[in-house]
Design an enzyme around this catalytic site. Structure first.
Site, PDB file in Angstrom:
ATOM      1  N   LEU A  63       0.825  -1.216   0.000  1.00 52.37           N
ATOM      2  CA  LEU A  63       0.000   0.000   0.000  1.00 52.37           C
ATOM      3  C   LEU A  63       0.859   1.266   0.000  1.00 52.37           C
ATOM      4  O   LEU A  63       0.353   2.368  -0.141  1.00 52.37           O
ATOM      5  CB  LEU A  63      -0.974  -0.003   1.188  1.00 52.37           C
ATOM      6  CG  LEU A  63      -1.984  -1.164   1.206  1.00 52.37           C
ATOM      7  CD1 LEU A  63      -2.883  -1.080   2.438  1.00 52.37           C
ATOM      8  CD2 LEU A  63      -2.840  -1.193  -0.065  1.00 52.37           C
ATOM      9  N   ASP A 305       0.096  -9.491  -4.807  1.00 51.91           N
ATOM     10  CA  ASP A 305       1.364  -8.746  -4.860  1.00 51.91           C
ATOM     11  C   ASP A 305       1.157  -7.395  -5.547  1.00 51.91           C
ATOM     12  O   ASP A 305       2.025  -6.939  -6.302  1.00 51.91           O
ATOM     13  CB  ASP A 305       2.473  -9.547  -5.558  1.00 51.91           C
ATOM     14  CG  ASP A 305       3.869  -9.038  -5.191  1.00 51.91           C
ATOM     15  OD1 ASP A 305       3.968  -8.112  -4.354  1.00 51.91           O
ATOM     16  OD2 ASP A 305       4.856  -9.560  -5.740  1.00 51.91           O
TER      17      ASP A 305
END
Ligand SMILES: [Zn+2]
Length: 424
Positions: A63, A305
């Site tokens: 993130l 991912d």
């Protein structure tokens, strides 16, 4: 007045499908499921023709927050996750600063909570600063909310350190998520070693870079009894090593990503930096072994991912571009397009791979739609066809190799903790 009533959908569980069901959601939980539930709700969703999956849970994402928010942040990242049907996401610790302190764990949890698009579970670093030397305080980090431990792209190279990490993980009942890569021998490799890398003039990354570390960590896991989860398995050798280790009682689970069953290293010939990912896209033979591993259960879960980078960072040569591609918003469609449509997996396998298995690996509630369970629900149209385009992307980043692909199966509505977080 109840919160949400979904009418007449098919509920998909990891063990089967219930047709023609209503789902009543109130106060963040599923209050009731059944045929023709009556009574009002603030929001009624027509589920005719849609499948309700347990909210998807991503074991592996980036993130980029704190510190790298020009690529992505917790708000844009979880919005993107919701658009992909994810209601829970684990985020990796390679931020700036890395997630090696209680303060950073709390920062992520608080910001995700305020944003409200998904349950975010921070993965903390195994070693301080991701430097591979000194172990972090697993107990304190877990108390603060760290769900697991990983040095992901900076994997622990030193045998004594990984052994100590496994002993500590065993003692604390912590889960280690291991990115298997022999950094010392990878050198300057940027693409899968083989004819296509050669053709494109790119330096190669052999399968042994992954397999040797997979073998090492399975060995130490057996020795210590630690619970390990292998990240992004991409090679035939690693699939086989995990298959054997499971038979031998090693406490191992593993994941792969949609790009490893959807693409091969042939793509890199075009030179698109969005096909540069780590581990690299492998040969057709590896891709087939990964699919076989998904089908026979050796590979437990599909993760994304999701690795956002800014356009200026990716807009360079293949060799110079950073590794990674965005993945939240295409994971479900790629699973449907490449494995479900071709008959390799069934509906219930999708519920298992994207929801039930990841939740069980993490030891958290979720992964099924049932009375008094968290109302995490992903409503999908299995028949919907669309061309994936850059303009559709919700993430701050646009680094996907799938633009222009014809995809089947779309997430229509995502409900996380009883709140609609995405509506197509
Ligand atoms: Zn990784």
């Amino acid at each position: 007045m109840k919160d949400i009533l979904i009418k007449n959908c098919d509920i998909v569980h990891a063990d089967g499908v219930q047709a023609g069901m209503d789902i009543l959601v109130h106060g963040g939980v599923v209050e009731k499921t059944g045929k023709r539930i009556t009574g009002g709700a603030s929001r009624v969703i027509d589920g005719e023709g849609l499948y309700a999956f347990p909210g998807f849970c991503d074991l592996h994402s980036h993130l980029r927050d704190p510190g790298l928010t020009h690529k992505e942040d917790i708000v844009t990242g979880t919005k993107s996750a919701a658009a992909g049907g994810f209601t829970t996401v684990c985020c990796m610790p390679n931020t700036n600063p890395p997630v090696d302190s209680v303060e950073t764990v709390r920062y992520i949890l608080d910001k995700a909570d305020a944003a409200g698009f998904a349950r975010v579970l921070p993965v903390a670093a195994i070693t301080k600063g991701l430097k591979g030397g000194v172990l972090t305080d697993f107990a304190a980090l877990a108390r603060a909310g760290a769900i697991a431990f990983s040095d992901d792209g900076m994997p622990v190279q030193d045998d004594d350190v990984i052994l100590a990490a496994m002993r500590l993980a065993k003692k604390e009942n912590a889960l280690l998520m291991l990115h298997e890569e022999d950094l010392k021998n990878r050198g300057s490799g940027v693409a899968n070693a083989g004819q296509y890398a050669e053709q494109a003039g790119l330096s190669g990354i052999p399968n042994a870079i992954e397999d040797s570390m997979t073998a090492r960590d399975l060995y130490y896991a057996q020795k210590t009894g630690a619970r390990i989860h292998l990240c992004h398995v991409s090679t035939e050798g690693s699939v086989e090593l995990v298959r054997r280790a499971k038979k031998n009682g090693v406490h191992v689970t593993c994941e792969t990503m949609p790009h490893y069953f959807s693409l091969t290293d042939e793509c890199v010939v075009g030179g698109d930096p969005n096909t540069k990912v780590n581990p690299p896209l492998r040969s057709a033979r590896d891709r087939d072994a990964v699919i076989a591993g998904i089908v026979d259960g050796t590979i437990d879960a599909i993760a994304t991912d999701h690795a956002p980078h800014s356009e200026s960072e990716k807009n360079t040569s293949f060799a110079d571009a950073p590794f990674g591609l965005i993945g939240f918003e295409t994971a479900f469609s790629l699973l449907v397009t490449n494995l479900y449509r071709t008959g390799r997996i069934e509906l219930r396998d999708i519920a298992r791979l994207l929801a039930a298995a990841p939740c069980s690996i993490l030891g958290i509630a979720g992964g099924r739609i049932g009375e008094n369970e968290r109302a995490d629900i992903t409503l999908c149209d299995m028949e919907k066809k669309y061309t994936y385009q850059k303009n559709d992307v919700v993430s701050k980043a646009k680094n996907s190799p799938f633009f222009g692909s014809e995809l089947l199966g779309a997430v229509m509505v995502t409900i996380a903790g009883g709140k609609v977080t995405y509506d197509r």
